[in-house]
Design a protein around this motif. Structure first.
Motif, PDB file in Angstrom:
ATOM      1  N   PRO A 151       0.802  -1.232   0.000  1.00 15.02           N
ATOM      2  CA  PRO A 151       0.000   0.000   0.000  1.00 15.02           C
ATOM      3  C   PRO A 151       0.833   1.280   0.000  1.00 15.02           C
ATOM      4  N   ASN A 152       1.917   1.330   0.769  1.00 17.41           N
ATOM      5  CA  ASN A 152       2.718   2.548   0.790  1.00 17.41           C
ATOM      6  C   ASN A 152       3.465   2.760  -0.524  1.00 17.41           C
ATOM      7  N   VAL A 153       3.875   1.701  -1.192  1.00 17.77           N
ATOM      8  CA  VAL A 153       4.524   1.842  -2.496  1.00 17.77           C
ATOM      9  C   VAL A 153       3.524   2.408  -3.505  1.00 17.77           C
ATOM     10  N   LYS A 154       2.284   1.975  -3.437  1.00 16.85           N
ATOM     11  CA  LYS A 154       1.248   2.523  -4.326  1.00 16.85           C
ATOM     12  C   LYS A 154       1.045   4.010  -4.067  1.00 16.85           C
ATOM     13  N   ARG A 155       1.087   4.419  -2.819  1.00 10.43           N
ATOM     14  CA  ARG A 155       0.930   5.840  -2.477  1.00 10.43           C
ATOM     15  C   ARG A 155       2.132   6.644  -2.965  1.00 10.43           C
ATOM     16  N   LYS A 156       3.318   6.075  -2.840  1.00 13.00           N
ATOM     17  CA  LYS A 156       4.528   6.736  -3.325  1.00 13.00           C
ATOM     18  C   LYS A 156       4.487   6.878  -4.843  1.00 13.00           C
ATOM     19  N   LYS A 157       3.949   5.871  -5.525  1.00 17.85           N
ATOM     20  CA  LYS A 157       3.828   5.934  -6.987  1.00 17.85           C
ATOM     21  C   LYS A 157       2.996   7.133  -7.408  1.00 17.85           C
ATOM     22  N   ARG A 158       1.867   7.320  -6.749  1.00 16.57           N
ATOM     23  CA  ARG A 158       0.998   8.460  -7.098  1.00 16.57           C
ATOM     24  C   ARG A 158       1.725   9.781  -6.904  1.00 16.57           C
ATOM     25  N   ALA A 159       2.467   9.896  -5.813  1.00 16.03           N
ATOM     26  CA  ALA A 159       3.209  11.128  -5.532  1.00 16.03           C
ATOM     27  C   ALA A 159       4.284  11.365  -6.598  1.00 16.03           C
ATOM     28  N   ALA A 160       4.984  10.320  -6.987  1.00 17.82           N
ATOM     29  CA  ALA A 160       6.060  10.461  -7.969  1.00 17.82           C
ATOM     30  C   ALA A 160       5.523  10.791  -9.360  1.00 17.82           C
ATOM     31  N   VAL A 161       4.436  10.157  -9.764  1.00 23.80           N
ATOM     32  CA  VAL A 161       3.841  10.455 -11.068  1.00 23.80           C
ATOM     33  C   VAL A 161       3.347  11.898 -11.093  1.00 23.80           C
ATOM     34  N   ALA A 162       2.729  12.348 -10.010  1.00 21.79           N
ATOM     35  CA  ALA A 162       2.252  13.741  -9.933  1.00 21.79           C
ATOM     36  C   ALA A 162       3.434  14.708  -9.989  1.00 21.79           C
ATOM     37  N   TRP A 163       4.539  14.376  -9.345  1.00 24.36           N
ATOM     38  CA  TRP A 163       5.743  15.217  -9.364  1.00 24.36           C
ATOM     39  C   TRP A 163       6.274  15.345 -10.791  1.00 24.36           C
ATOM     40  N   CYS A 164       6.344  14.229 -11.509  1.00 23.11           N
ATOM     41  CA  CYS A 164       6.810  14.247 -12.900  1.00 23.11           C
ATOM     42  C   CYS A 164       5.851  15.061 -13.774  1.00 23.11           C
ATOM     43  N   ASP A 165       4.554  14.945 -13.535  1.00 21.98           N
ATOM     44  CA  ASP A 165       3.569  15.739 -14.289  1.00 21.98           C
ATOM     45  C   ASP A 165       3.812  17.231 -14.094  1.00 21.98           C
ATOM     46  N   LYS A 166       4.136  17.637 -12.869  1.00 23.40           N
ATOM     47  CA  LYS A 166       4.411  19.055 -12.600  1.00 23.40           C
ATOM     48  C   LYS A 166       5.654  19.520 -13.363  1.00 23.40           C
ATOM     49  N   ILE A 167       6.670  18.690 -13.392  1.00 21.87           N
ATOM     50  CA  ILE A 167       7.878  19.045 -14.138  1.00 21.87           C
ATOM     51  C   ILE A 167       7.565  19.142 -15.626  1.00 21.87           C
ATOM     52  N   ASN A 168       6.801  18.191 -16.154  1.00 22.37           N
ATOM     53  CA  ASN A 168       6.477  18.188 -17.585  1.00 22.37           C
ATOM     54  C   ASN A 168       5.579  19.350 -17.988  1.00 22.37           C
ATOM     55  N   ALA A 169       4.922  19.992 -17.009  1.00 28.03           N
ATOM     56  CA  ALA A 169       4.096  21.165 -17.304  1.00 28.03           C
ATOM     57  C   ALA A 169       4.953  22.417 -17.525  1.00 28.03           C
TER      58      ALA A 169
END
Length: 166
Positions: free
Chosen positions: A95-113
């Protein structure tokens, strides 16, 4: 500073040596060895929590408490930069790895913006690399870029609700 016995000399990093955990660090060591020899990798770095604070990602743990997450590697392959997490196979779906995944994907989305010149003219991706997949691809001689393209996670638009037809 690092232990010589838990580090490897590398060529494709800004550092002369990269460390890996002395206990249960076999996957990270294997990743360092492979990335340094792979022609598809332009540069890479093992991230250090104290030195690379820009990669400190916030997330909410399973118990509801806020926490920080530090991925393992940054890898540049041409016009792509991958934030890479290596995980033992048994931990990939925790469960915590899944939560970390969401945070990391959102972080990359912010950079790509950002404008391309503000992000090194590269697209940023998060790749969760399970032990089994890494060793299978490595043993077949696959390029790290191809492996990370396969393992990268894509953003999920949480605003879109599934349609149910009854």
């Amino acid at each position: 500073t690092m232990r010589a016995s838990s580090s490897l000399p590398v060529e494709k990093s800004i550092y002369l040596r990269l460390s890996y955990p002395s206990r249960s660090g076999g996957l990270e060591r294997a990743f360092i060895e492979r990335a340094d020899r792979d022609g598809s990798v332009d540069a890479f770095c093992k991230l250090n929590e104290q030195k690379h604070v820009f990669t400190r990602l916030r997330y909410i743990k399973e118990d509801g408490l806020p926490a920080f997450y530090h991925p393992d590697f940054l890898v540049r392959c041409g016009d792509r930069i991958f934030l890479v997490e290596t995980k033992a196979q048994g931990q990939v779906n925790s469960p915590n790895v899944k939560r970390k995944k969401r945070a990391a994907v959102a972080w990359c989305d912010k950079i790509n913006a950002l404008a391309p010149e503000q992000r090194g003219n590269a697209e940023w991706y998060y790749a969760l690399l399970g032990e089994q997949v890494f060793y299978e691809w490595r043993d077949k001689g696959a390029a790290i870029r191809d492996l990370l393209d396969y393992a990268k996670l894509r953003p999920v638009d949480e605003r879109v609700q599934p349609q149910f037809n009854f």
